[in-house]
Design a protein around this motif. Structure first.
Motif, PDB file in Angstrom:
ATOM      1  N   HIS A 139       0.838  -1.189   0.000  1.00 41.64           N
ATOM      2  CA  HIS A 139       0.000   0.000   0.000  1.00 41.64           C
ATOM      3  C   HIS A 139       0.867   1.230   0.000  1.00 41.64           C
ATOM      4  O   HIS A 139       2.004   1.201   0.439  1.00 41.64           O
ATOM      5  CB  HIS A 139      -0.881   0.022   1.239  1.00 41.64           C
ATOM      6  N   ILE A 140       0.267   2.279  -0.479  1.00 42.85           N
ATOM      7  CA  ILE A 140       1.034   3.509  -0.491  1.00 42.85           C
ATOM      8  C   ILE A 140       0.571   4.368   0.671  1.00 42.85           C
ATOM      9  O   ILE A 140      -0.628   4.566   0.884  1.00 42.85           O
ATOM     10  CB  ILE A 140       0.824   4.241  -1.827  1.00 42.85           C
ATOM     11  N   LEU A 141       1.540   4.854   1.430  1.00 45.14           N
ATOM     12  CA  LEU A 141       1.188   5.710   2.556  1.00 45.14           C
ATOM     13  C   LEU A 141       1.003   7.129   2.061  1.00 45.14           C
ATOM     14  O   LEU A 141       1.641   7.534   1.090  1.00 45.14           O
ATOM     15  CB  LEU A 141       2.322   5.705   3.581  1.00 45.14           C
ATOM     16  N   PRO A 142       0.174   7.907   2.734  1.00 47.21           N
ATOM     17  CA  PRO A 142       0.132   9.322   2.381  1.00 47.21           C
ATOM     18  C   PRO A 142       1.539   9.888   2.528  1.00 47.21           C
ATOM     19  O   PRO A 142       2.206   9.571   3.525  1.00 47.21           O
ATOM     20  CB  PRO A 142      -0.808   9.924   3.424  1.00 47.21           C
ATOM     21  N   PRO A 143       2.012  10.684   1.568  1.00 42.56           N
ATOM     22  CA  PRO A 143       3.411  11.125   1.612  1.00 42.56           C
ATOM     23  C   PRO A 143       3.776  11.831   2.913  1.00 42.56           C
ATOM     24  O   PRO A 143       4.926  11.755   3.358  1.00 42.56           O
ATOM     25  CB  PRO A 143       3.526  12.076   0.425  1.00 42.56           C
ATOM     26  N   GLN A 144       2.819  12.475   3.558  1.00 38.04           N
ATOM     27  CA  GLN A 144       3.178  13.186   4.808  1.00 38.04           C
ATOM     28  C   GLN A 144       3.382  12.213   5.967  1.00 38.04           C
ATOM     29  O   GLN A 144       3.971  12.571   6.980  1.00 38.04           O
ATOM     30  CB  GLN A 144       2.082  14.164   5.264  1.00 38.04           C
ATOM     31  N   LEU A 145       2.869  10.983   5.836  1.00 37.62           N
ATOM     32  CA  LEU A 145       2.960  10.060   6.979  1.00 37.62           C
ATOM     33  C   LEU A 145       4.285   9.290   6.939  1.00 37.62           C
ATOM     34  O   LEU A 145       4.348   8.124   6.602  1.00 37.62           O
ATOM     35  CB  LEU A 145       1.763   9.092   7.000  1.00 37.62           C
ATOM     36  N   THR A 146       5.334   9.980   7.291  1.00 38.04           N
ATOM     37  CA  THR A 146       6.652   9.340   7.330  1.00 38.04           C
ATOM     38  C   THR A 146       6.866   8.753   8.725  1.00 38.04           C
ATOM     39  O   THR A 146       6.188   9.153   9.679  1.00 38.04           O
ATOM     40  CB  THR A 146       7.755  10.397   7.091  1.00 38.04           C
ATOM     41  N   PRO A 147       7.825   7.811   8.863  1.00 39.46           N
ATOM     42  CA  PRO A 147       8.130   7.301  10.194  1.00 39.46           C
ATOM     43  C   PRO A 147       8.491   8.427  11.166  1.00 39.46           C
ATOM     44  O   PRO A 147       8.106   8.390  12.335  1.00 39.46           O
ATOM     45  CB  PRO A 147       9.337   6.392   9.960  1.00 39.46           C
ATOM     46  N   GLN A 148       9.203   9.442  10.675  1.00 37.31           N
ATOM     47  CA  GLN A 148       9.580  10.570  11.540  1.00 37.31           C
ATOM     48  C   GLN A 148       8.354  11.296  12.063  1.00 37.31           C
ATOM     49  O   GLN A 148       8.269  11.654  13.236  1.00 37.31           O
ATOM     50  CB  GLN A 148      10.455  11.579  10.774  1.00 37.31           C
ATOM     51  N   ARG A 149       7.412  11.485  11.159  1.00 39.33           N
ATOM     52  CA  ARG A 149       6.195  12.193  11.558  1.00 39.33           C
ATOM     53  C   ARG A 149       5.432  11.377  12.609  1.00 39.33           C
ATOM     54  O   ARG A 149       4.957  11.897  13.608  1.00 39.33           O
ATOM     55  CB  ARG A 149       5.334  12.434  10.303  1.00 39.33           C
ATOM     56  N   LEU A 150       5.368  10.079  12.376  1.00 40.73           N
ATOM     57  CA  LEU A 150       4.662   9.217  13.325  1.00 40.73           C
ATOM     58  C   LEU A 150       5.350   9.292  14.697  1.00 40.73           C
ATOM     59  O   LEU A 150       4.684   9.390  15.733  1.00 40.73           O
ATOM     60  CB  LEU A 150       4.663   7.771  12.819  1.00 40.73           C
ATOM     61  N   ALA A 151       6.688   9.280  14.679  1.00 39.75           N
ATOM     62  CA  ALA A 151       7.438   9.374  15.930  1.00 39.75           C
ATOM     63  C   ALA A 151       7.109  10.683  16.645  1.00 39.75           C
ATOM     64  O   ALA A 151       6.973  10.707  17.873  1.00 39.75           O
ATOM     65  CB  ALA A 151       8.933   9.267  15.652  1.00 39.75           C
ATOM     66  N   LYS A 152       6.962  11.732  15.903  1.00 38.39           N
ATOM     67  CA  LYS A 152       6.606  13.023  16.505  1.00 38.39           C
ATOM     68  C   LYS A 152       5.246  12.932  17.213  1.00 38.39           C
ATOM     69  O   LYS A 152       5.075  13.390  18.337  1.00 38.39           O
ATOM     70  CB  LYS A 152       6.498  14.097  15.417  1.00 38.39           C
TER      71      LYS A 152
END
Ligand SMILES: Nc1ncnc2c1ncn2[C@@H]1O[C@H](COP(=O)(O)OP(=O)(O)OP(=O)(O)O)[C@@H](O)[C@H]1O
Ligand SMILES: [Mg+2]
Length: 452
Positions: A139-152
């Motif tokens: 699946h393709i993740l929304p481009p803004q949902l990066t691992p870094q963003r999730l960590a934030k």
């Protein structure tokens, strides 16, 4: 003794065979407990808890985590889950914290993070997402949902992310998930409590960190062993006190033996005893529990377990059609023939008729028999370098089935199915009893044999 004010507890909250113990929670031995609690409180330290199924990983975690974290969220990894679906699940779990009103509640989450969460949420169509969690396709993740963003998102809300059954993720998805741990580790500069805790099967701790050496000393790998007899005993002691019962000494020592270090069996036996005696909550006047009560509880447990035992055993000896020698079965037969509680690699190998096998193949299957792919029917103890059966029930069942195979041809059609099942349960009990009594004979602490 002064009769203090009796607090009434529900039995099902005290003996919890299928959920995390709370009231009867027993602190694990000092070193293990300290190691875990220290790791929980060390900024940037990621944690892998691993051990045999049912030895208490989830319970230990649930009881300790609330002391450090305001929130924790669990993603249950399933066979076939992709890296993307894990990220999506982790993201979705936080939705209760990040909504328009949340910053006015318990948390002060920066408004821009709230907006960013809402933005990403809006780009994920929920209907599709629920499907995504179980599908194996990429699946393709929304481009803004990066691992870094999730960590934030996790860091800003002082939340801890738990990945249960990490070992079920395979191949490149696992590597990517390990990298996720690295991202959380690196971002702990910014959010010091940011942490992922991975829970996995025995022998899988290395899989979490194998991809990056740098992670080695920043990940605490903590092995949760089987419970010791005195730890199991404390479960019973606490339970009996809270429910106002008296378990006889014999009953206690037998439950300890039957449990084989597995707290779930202890909880199940105690719960069966209470339910058979219709004790659904703390009793006003003390009730004694004796061996007859235990016998009934054991029969019930074996009856309930017989389907599971069958499934576990079948899984352990499964081989492809047309395989000439069923190696797992040969190994198990020989383990039983050794007629000891624990046996070494060479003892089993020497026991087997050599013309049948080659050693490399033997070793491969022996290792497999200790893994979840073959129901962990055997346990390997790294310290003693010995193998043993996972638990008495499984051992007795294996004995029964392997014996049965031999006489099967002679009386295959004789018994009708129900009769046969009743027989199995009876025979199982007999075998387990024998095993217990044999063990008790060598064990002075629990010398409780009555005349039979
Ligand atoms: N420290 C403890 N004190 C009392 N009971 C415990 C303790 N640890 C585990 N138990 C009980 O043992 C059973 C199994 O525990 P738990 O589910 O935590 O094991 P697990 O290692 O997470 O198993 P799995 O690998 O299947 O997820 C539960 O019934 C739980 O209530
Ligand atoms: Mg668990």
């Amino acid at each position: 003794m002064i009769d203090e004010k009796l607090i009434i507890y529900k039995t099902k909250k005290i003996f919890t065979p299928t959920s995390s113990a709370k009231f009867t929670f027993v602190e694990r031995e000092g070193k293990l407990n300290n190691h875990f609690v220290d790791a929980l409180n060390t900024p940037g330290k990621q944690i892998v808890l691993y051990g045999h199924s049912g030895c208490g990983k989830t319970t230990l975690l649930t009881n300790k985590i609330s002391q450090t974290y305001e929130n924790s969220y669990t993603t249950r990894c399933m066979e076939g889950m992709t890296f993307e679906s894990i990220i999506l699940d982790g993201f979705d779990q936080l939705s209760g914290l990040y909504n328009e009103n949340s910053s006015s509640k318990t948390f002060k989450i920066a408004p821009e993070l709230n907006i960013s969460y809402a933005d990403i949420k809006a780009t994920i169509k929920l209907g599709d997402y629920t499907k995504q969690k179980t599908e194996t396709t990429k699946h393709i993740l929304p481009p803004q949902l990066t691992p870094q963003r999730l960590a934030k998102f996790y860091g800003a809300s002082n939340s801890c992310w738990i990945l249960e059954d990490f070992h079920k993720i395979k191949g490149s998805d696992r590597t990517k998930t390990s990298q996720l741990m690295k991202v959380f580790m690196d971002m702990s500069e910014e959010y010091e409590d940011l942490k992922i805790i991975a829970l996995g099967a025995v022998g899988t701790a290395r899989q979490v960190i194998e991809y990056d050496r740098e992670m080695n000393n920043r990940v605490a790998e903590i092995f949760i062993p089987y419970m010791k007899p005195d730890e199991i005993e404390r479960i019973i002691d606490t339970g009996e006190e809270l429910l106002n019962l008296i378990f006889s000494k014999e009953v206690k020592s037998k439950i300890i033996k039957y449990s084989c270090g597995l707290p779930s069996i202890c909880h199940q036996l105690c719960l069966n005893i209470c339910f058979n005696k219709k004790i659904y909550e703390t009793v006003k006047t003390k009730v004694s529990i004796n061996l007859d009560d235990l016998d009934e509880a054991i029969s019930k447990l074996v009856e309930e377990k017989s389907d599971t035992l069958k499934a576990e055993f079948d899984k352990a000896i499964k081989v492809g059609n047309g395989t000439k020698i069923n190696m797992p079965k040969v190994i198990l037969e020989n383990c039983l023939e050794i007629n000891k509680d624990e046996f070494s690699h060479s003892e089993i190998f020497n026991q087997i008729n050599k013309s049948q096998i080659n050693e490399a193949n033997f070793s491969k299957f022996l290792t497999e028999l200790c893994s979840p792919t073959r129901s962990e029917i055997l346990i390997y103890d790294e310290n003693s370098n010995l193998y043993r059966f996972n638990n008495l029930f499984l051992k007795a069942y294996a004995y029964l089935r392997l014996k049965e195979e031999i006489v099967k041809n002679e009386n295959a059609e004789l018994e009708n199915k129900n009769l046969k099942e009743a027989n199995i349960i009876k025979k199982l009990l007999d075998i387990i009893e024998n095993d217990i009594y044999n063990k008790l004979e060598d064990d002075e602490d629990y010398f409780v044999i009555e005349d039979i």
